[in-house]
Write a protein that holds these residues in place. Sequence first.
Motif, PDB file in Angstrom:
ATOM      1  N   HIS A 307      44.784  -8.661 -78.062  1.00  0.00           N
ATOM      2  CA  HIS A 307      44.916  -8.990 -79.486  1.00  0.00           C
ATOM      3  C   HIS A 307      46.311  -8.612 -79.990  1.00  0.00           C
ATOM      4  N   VAL A 308      46.807  -7.435 -79.579  1.00  0.00           N
ATOM      5  CA  VAL A 308      48.137  -7.004 -80.028  1.00  0.00           C
ATOM      6  C   VAL A 308      49.209  -7.936 -79.472  1.00  0.00           C
ATOM      7  N   ARG A 309      49.075  -8.328 -78.216  1.00  0.00           N
ATOM      8  CA  ARG A 309      50.039  -9.269 -77.640  1.00  0.00           C
ATOM      9  C   ARG A 309      50.075 -10.575 -78.438  1.00  0.00           C
ATOM     10  N   GLU A 310      48.910 -11.040 -78.846  1.00  0.00           N
ATOM     11  CA  GLU A 310      48.842 -12.313 -79.575  1.00  0.00           C
ATOM     12  C   GLU A 310      49.499 -12.218 -80.946  1.00  0.00           C
ATOM     13  N   ILE A 311      49.246 -11.125 -81.675  1.00  0.00           N
ATOM     14  CA  ILE A 311      49.854 -11.034 -83.003  1.00  0.00           C
ATOM     15  C   ILE A 311      51.354 -10.779 -82.890  1.00  0.00           C
ATOM     16  N   LEU A 312      51.795 -10.120 -81.811  1.00  0.00           N
ATOM     17  CA  LEU A 312      53.233  -9.955 -81.605  1.00  0.00           C
ATOM     18  C   LEU A 312      53.912 -11.294 -81.344  1.00  0.00           C
ATOM     19  N   GLU A 313      53.214 -12.178 -80.663  1.00  0.00           N
ATOM     20  CA  GLU A 313      53.764 -13.499 -80.362  1.00  0.00           C
ATOM     21  C   GLU A 313      53.458 -14.519 -81.449  1.00  0.00           C
ATOM     22  N   GLY A 314      52.738 -14.087 -82.510  1.00  0.00           N
ATOM     23  CA  GLY A 314      52.415 -14.980 -83.604  1.00  0.00           C
ATOM     24  C   GLY A 314      51.366 -16.009 -83.283  1.00  0.00           C
ATOM     25  N   GLN A 315      50.533 -15.718 -82.277  1.00  0.00           N
ATOM     26  CA  GLN A 315      49.519 -16.691 -81.859  1.00  0.00           C
ATOM     27  C   GLN A 315      48.105 -16.279 -82.230  1.00  0.00           C
ATOM     28  N   GLY A 316      47.879 -15.006 -82.527  1.00  0.00           N
ATOM     29  CA  GLY A 316      46.529 -14.512 -82.742  1.00  0.00           C
ATOM     30  C   GLY A 316      46.046 -14.705 -84.167  1.00  0.00           C
ATOM     31  N   ASP A 317      44.741 -14.561 -84.331  1.00  0.00           N
ATOM     32  CA  ASP A 317      44.130 -14.620 -85.657  1.00  0.00           C
ATOM     33  C   ASP A 317      44.233 -13.234 -86.284  1.00  0.00           C
ATOM     34  N   ALA A 318      45.090 -13.103 -87.276  1.00  0.00           N
ATOM     35  CA  ALA A 318      45.323 -11.802 -87.904  1.00  0.00           C
ATOM     36  C   ALA A 318      44.212 -11.510 -88.906  1.00  0.00           C
ATOM     37  N   SER A 319      43.016 -11.235 -88.408  1.00  0.00           N
ATOM     38  CA  SER A 319      41.887 -10.960 -89.287  1.00  0.00           C
ATOM     39  C   SER A 319      42.059  -9.599 -89.954  1.00  0.00           C
ATOM     40  N   PRO A 320      41.856  -9.517 -91.275  1.00  0.00           N
ATOM     41  CA  PRO A 320      41.988  -8.221 -91.958  1.00  0.00           C
ATOM     42  C   PRO A 320      40.865  -7.255 -91.600  1.00  0.00           C
ATOM     43  N   PHE A 321      39.828  -7.744 -90.931  1.00  0.00           N
ATOM     44  CA  PHE A 321      38.707  -6.878 -90.571  1.00  0.00           C
ATOM     45  C   PHE A 321      38.819  -6.304 -89.155  1.00  0.00           C
ATOM     46  N   PHE A 322      39.863  -6.685 -88.415  1.00  0.00           N
ATOM     47  CA  PHE A 322      39.974  -6.204 -87.037  1.00  0.00           C
ATOM     48  C   PHE A 322      40.084  -4.681 -86.977  1.00  0.00           C
ATOM     49  N   VAL A 323      40.873  -4.105 -87.876  1.00  0.00           N
ATOM     50  CA  VAL A 323      41.063  -2.645 -87.850  1.00  0.00           C
ATOM     51  C   VAL A 323      39.722  -1.930 -87.996  1.00  0.00           C
ATOM     52  N   LEU A 324      38.930  -2.335 -88.979  1.00  0.00           N
ATOM     53  CA  LEU A 324      37.633  -1.702 -89.203  1.00  0.00           C
ATOM     54  C   LEU A 324      36.687  -1.940 -88.028  1.00  0.00           C
ATOM     55  N   LEU A 325      36.623  -3.173 -87.538  1.00  0.00           N
ATOM     56  CA  LEU A 325      35.687  -3.488 -86.461  1.00  0.00           C
ATOM     57  C   LEU A 325      36.079  -2.787 -85.162  1.00  0.00           C
ATOM     58  N   LYS A 326      37.373  -2.750 -84.847  1.00  0.00           N
ATOM     59  CA  LYS A 326      37.829  -2.069 -83.628  1.00  0.00           C
ATOM     60  C   LYS A 326      37.625  -0.563 -83.751  1.00  0.00           C
ATOM     61  N   PHE A 327      37.842  -0.033 -84.927  1.00  0.00           N
ATOM     62  CA  PHE A 327      37.608   1.389 -85.207  1.00  0.00           C
ATOM     63  C   PHE A 327      36.157   1.750 -84.877  1.00  0.00           C
ATOM     64  N   VAL A 328      35.215   0.967 -85.406  1.00  0.00           N
ATOM     65  CA  VAL A 328      33.791   1.261 -85.198  1.00  0.00           C
ATOM     66  C   VAL A 328      33.399   1.046 -83.740  1.00  0.00           C
ATOM     67  N   ALA A 329      33.890  -0.037 -83.123  1.00  0.00           N
ATOM     68  CA  ALA A 329      33.540  -0.324 -81.733  1.00  0.00           C
ATOM     69  C   ALA A 329      34.034   0.779 -80.798  1.00  0.00           C
ATOM     70  N   THR A 330      35.228   1.277 -81.042  1.00  0.00           N
ATOM     71  CA  THR A 330      35.769   2.357 -80.200  1.00  0.00           C
ATOM     72  C   THR A 330      34.998   3.651 -80.409  1.00  0.00           C
ATOM     73  N   TRP A 331      34.654   3.939 -81.652  1.00  0.00           N
ATOM     74  CA  TRP A 331      33.852   5.133 -81.935  1.00  0.00           C
ATOM     75  C   TRP A 331      32.499   5.062 -81.226  1.00  0.00           C
ATOM     76  N   LEU A 332      31.815   3.924 -81.318  1.00  0.00           N
ATOM     77  CA  LEU A 332      30.507   3.781 -80.682  1.00  0.00           C
ATOM     78  C   LEU A 332      30.617   3.873 -79.162  1.00  0.00           C
ATOM     79  N   THR A 333      31.674   3.294 -78.596  1.00  0.00           N
ATOM     80  CA  THR A 333      31.869   3.378 -77.152  1.00  0.00           C
ATOM     81  C   THR A 333      32.018   4.823 -76.708  1.00  0.00           C
ATOM     82  N   THR A 334      32.837   5.579 -77.417  1.00  0.00           N
ATOM     83  CA  THR A 334      33.049   6.980 -77.060  1.00  0.00           C
ATOM     84  C   THR A 334      31.794   7.801 -77.289  1.00  0.00           C
ATOM     85  N   TRP A 335      31.105   7.552 -78.386  1.00  0.00           N
ATOM     86  CA  TRP A 335      29.895   8.304 -78.714  1.00  0.00           C
ATOM     87  C   TRP A 335      28.784   8.036 -77.700  1.00  0.00           C
ATOM     88  N   ALA A 336      28.766   6.847 -77.125  1.00  0.00           N
ATOM     89  CA  ALA A 336      27.732   6.523 -76.137  1.00  0.00           C
ATOM     90  C   ALA A 336      27.810   7.422 -74.918  1.00  0.00           C
TER      91      ALA A 336
END
Length: 483
Positions: A307-336
């Motif tokens: 995702h970071v590579r895509e936004i650096l190259e201007g090709q990705g979908d810069a969703s404003p919700f990615f930060v929140l969703l990735k934050f929660v997904a990483t937390w749940l992965t670690t908590w598991a």
Amino acid sequence: MRQHPHILTAMRREFYDWRLWAGRGVVLAFAALAGLTVVLFTWMTELAVEYFFQIESQAWWLPMIWTPACTAAIVWITRSFVPGAAGSGIPQVMATLTTDVTPATRGMFVSMKLTAAKMVLTAWGLLAGLSLGREGPSVQIAAGVMHNARRWLPDKSQVSEHGLLLAGGAAGIAAAFNTPLGGIMFAIEELSRRPEQRSSGLLMSAIVLGGLMAVSVYGNSTYFGVIRIENLSMDLLLPGLLVAVASGVLGGLFARLLAISLAGRSNDRFTRFRARAPVMFAAGCGLAIALIGATSQGSTYGSGHHHVREILEGQGDASPFFVLLKFVATWLTTWAGVPGGLFAPALAIGGALGNDIAQLTSYVNAPTLIALGMAGFLAAVTQAPLTSFIIVMEMVTGHALVLSLMTSALIASGISRLISVPLYTSLTELQLGRLPPLPPTAEPAEAASDADESDDDETGDDSDTAKKRSPEGLQARSAGLDR
């Protein structure tokens, strides 16, 4: 004033003992082996991510079955057979560098068995689509390989087990990020607890050699791509400061959330369920991660570097919700409780945060704020600003952004310290809590008979040692681990 060495005497002292050079050769050989092991691990994780996205492309709902099942299986295997492989891997290496871990218990945290298990289980986690990185596991993997060198060192070697573990862990970071300088700084800032004066040059060489193994295979390419900086001006001041502050606050909250969740001392329903049925809890986390992945159209799966590579190259979908969703997904992965690291997801969250602020402030050079966000958020989570700054600096073309990156990392780390205890320090305390209780030094009858003779002896070293393994003692030791 110290006198200069006598040249001939110094050369004679340096070359007279073959064991000295044999020990150096063993250390460098195992450093190269550690670097190549991380290269193999990198290939495994990249292949796993590729296979997961092939599975996900077949049908969007397949991860709803695949991810929970894999997560539950990984946690069951980890808890049943290799509990020392759970989590990042950095706290395990930090634990081995404390005085509480003896040679008899060091295998609980670092060993060839854990190295192999960490490689397989972390790759499996990425095959399941979990939000984790390979950099923290690389530290434990390389440290396990490097620690095995002690069997081959000659007698009276000047390299200690502490030094081998230090060099191995740092070589893991150097190889994972293709940044030998980052590995050296990681050793100094995060792992080092005492100077290795007689062999520091050798250990630094081992760290660099481990990193060069990755460079020799993958070239100078970086994991997140190259960040090109253009048109720097004073217009960067306000958006850059906003990125640093936001990264510090969000990263500090993330570290605090992880520390509280993994400690398992809360009385909420989910913490009680995790303690009672950890495998079922892991399956629930896997299902939530799959739902988040489907909501984000797959962008939160894996480490996030695509995702970071895509936004650096201007090709990705810069969703404003990615930060929140990735934050929660990483937390749940670690908590598991699965094996997996935080560095890459933290860099992905920070990069997306910088991109969001670039859009919010209409800043024309978004890659600049992406770089500042990556350095700032990683520094806030790890509270290791110099390591974070160097890792991101290696991705940036030129040197125009060096001071800005350093400033962002230092500000974010400083703000994080106001919000959370150092994350890896608190996780190291949890690892030390796995140590078995110390055996009693005297039989109860003997202790009772000696009580009348010397009260002072009973309240001396033995009581101090017992306190070290108590929860209060573990908490008190955090002052020694805290930077």
